[in-house]
Enzyme design. Structure first.
Site, PDB file in Angstrom:
ATOM      1  N   HIS A  75       0.838  -1.203   0.000  1.00 24.62           N
ATOM      2  CA  HIS A  75       0.000   0.000   0.000  1.00 24.62           C
ATOM      3  C   HIS A  75       0.871   1.250   0.000  1.00 24.62           C
ATOM      4  O   HIS A  75       0.547   2.243  -0.672  1.00 24.62           O
ATOM      5  CB  HIS A  75      -0.920   0.012   1.211  1.00 24.62           C
ATOM      6  CG  HIS A  75      -1.727  -1.235   1.358  1.00 24.62           C
ATOM      7  ND1 HIS A  75      -2.308  -1.614   2.545  1.00 24.62           N
ATOM      8  CD2 HIS A  75      -2.063  -2.204   0.459  1.00 24.62           C
ATOM      9  CE1 HIS A  75      -2.960  -2.748   2.379  1.00 24.62           C
ATOM     10  NE2 HIS A  75      -2.808  -3.135   1.124  1.00 24.62           N
ATOM     11  N   HIS A 223      -8.921  -2.523  -4.815  1.00 23.11           N
ATOM     12  CA  HIS A 223      -7.779  -2.762  -3.935  1.00 23.11           C
ATOM     13  C   HIS A 223      -6.782  -3.722  -4.585  1.00 23.11           C
ATOM     14  O   HIS A 223      -5.566  -3.582  -4.401  1.00 23.11           O
ATOM     15  CB  HIS A 223      -8.220  -3.321  -2.585  1.00 23.11           C
ATOM     16  CG  HIS A 223      -7.083  -3.443  -1.622  1.00 23.11           C
ATOM     17  ND1 HIS A 223      -6.630  -2.387  -0.869  1.00 23.11           N
ATOM     18  CD2 HIS A 223      -6.275  -4.490  -1.329  1.00 23.11           C
ATOM     19  CE1 HIS A 223      -5.592  -2.778  -0.148  1.00 23.11           C
ATOM     20  NE2 HIS A 223      -5.357  -4.060  -0.403  1.00 23.11           N
ATOM     21  N   ASP A 227      -2.830  -3.043  -5.056  1.00 25.89           N
ATOM     22  CA  ASP A 227      -1.753  -3.993  -4.750  1.00 25.89           C
ATOM     23  C   ASP A 227      -0.846  -4.208  -5.954  1.00 25.89           C
ATOM     24  O   ASP A 227       0.385  -4.272  -5.821  1.00 25.89           O
ATOM     25  CB  ASP A 227      -2.345  -5.340  -4.326  1.00 25.89           C
ATOM     26  CG  ASP A 227      -2.875  -5.349  -2.900  1.00 25.89           C
ATOM     27  OD1 ASP A 227      -2.535  -4.439  -2.127  1.00 25.89           O
ATOM     28  OD2 ASP A 227      -3.627  -6.286  -2.561  1.00 25.89           O
ATOM     29  N   HIS A 253      -0.543 -11.371  -4.901  1.00 23.93           N
ATOM     30  CA  HIS A 253       0.819 -10.854  -4.751  1.00 23.93           C
ATOM     31  C   HIS A 253       1.863 -11.764  -5.395  1.00 23.93           C
ATOM     32  O   HIS A 253       2.816 -11.279  -6.029  1.00 23.93           O
ATOM     33  CB  HIS A 253       1.150 -10.683  -3.267  1.00 23.93           C
ATOM     34  CG  HIS A 253       0.382  -9.582  -2.608  1.00 23.93           C
ATOM     35  ND1 HIS A 253       0.471  -8.267  -2.995  1.00 23.93           N
ATOM     36  CD2 HIS A 253      -0.504  -9.601  -1.578  1.00 23.93           C
ATOM     37  CE1 HIS A 253      -0.307  -7.520  -2.237  1.00 23.93           C
ATOM     38  NE2 HIS A 253      -0.923  -8.314  -1.365  1.00 23.93           N
TER      39      HIS A 253
END
Length: 271
Positions: A75, A223, A227, A253
């Site tokens: 973030h 979001h 990321d 991720h």
């Protein structure tokens, strides 16, 4: 800051908040720098934000080596990309970055007076792609930056949901908070994760809706884009300055970082 300097913050500042994973309070002291790079300090140890230093992508992005690890950097990295911060030293009291509001809004607020340097433009010579079963991540040359992200969660609003974002709409993702299934929270906390989750910093997904009012439509997907930007900035190139279209299907991720490693040697400055 003169015209030839790297883009950094104008003055030192500190923020304190608990960590999302550990629930332990952490203070981040942000210090201007004239040396390009985003560096994290913990005690006498320092590590640079680089895709080559990623040691874990389980639940969040973690960089580290034998002396130091820093978790939940994505973030913060996304905010650096959005505000074109390319030089900063971050001194931490704990190995997890403060979660603040669960997105990048508070970091962007801190950076908003960072100054403006001319942004570089970067291009790709050829597409870069990663495929693994149902997961796809493709980066193709384009005239402008654009991300299209697909999720497929067991949720009425997030089942086979696609969301696209162009550079001029980047503000839509700044406040997008981290998220997860409410039914999994107790299990995660028992395993030592999500100890800092709250209604303020996390969107909990229930079987029919959410535990909190969304800041914008399809906030969890936005979001995921946040990321992605943070993870891609670990290449050393600001993804928002890349003339490319990014298409992502059911990734996280780990896939972001694997693709970033493939991408970093394919990017070049535009002539």
């Amino acid at each position: 800051m003169n015209a030839t300097a790297v883009n950094t913050i104008l003055k030192e500042t500190s923020v304190t908040s608990k960590g999302l994973m550990t629930g332990i309070e952490s203070t981040a002291r942000l210090v201007p720098s004239d040396q390009k790079g985003i560096r994290f300090h913990l005690g006498d140890n320092v590590i640079e934000a680089s895709v080559d230093n990623v040691v874990s992508t389980e639940h969040c992005t973690v960089i580290g080596n034998e002396n130091i690890k820093v978790m939940l950097i994505e973030h913060f990295m996304a905010a650096c990309a959005i505000c074109h911060i390319e030089a900063i030293d971050v001194y931490l009291t704990h190995f997890e970055m403060p979660i603040l509001g669960g997105g990048s809004a508070e970091w962007v607020e801190i950076f908003k007076e960072a100054g403006n340097t001319a942004n570089e433009s970067y291009v790709l010579d050829e597409p870069v792609s990663y495929f693994n079963g149902k997961t796809h991540l493709i980066v193709v040359p384009s005239d402008e930056f654009k991300v299209t992200y697909s999720v497929n969660f067991n949720h009425p609003e997030l089942n086979h949901r696609w969301v696209s974002l162009e550079k001029d709409k980047i503000n839509e993702i700044i406040e997008a908070r981290t998220f997860g299934y409410l039914k999994e929270l107790e299990m995660l906390q028992a395993a030592g994760y999500a100890r800092g989750v709250s209604l303020e910093n996390t969107v909990g997904m229930t079987e029919t809706g959410y535990t909190t009012e969304l800041k914008s439509a399809f906030e969890p997907v936005k979001h995921k884009i946040l990321d992605l930007i943070g993870d891609f900035y670990l290449t050393g190139f600001n993804p928002l300055d890349l003339k490319a279209e990014i298409i992502v299907k059911e990734a996280g991720h780990a896939v972001h970082v694997k693709t970033a490693k493939l991408l970093k040697d394919k990017i070049k400055k535009e002539n």
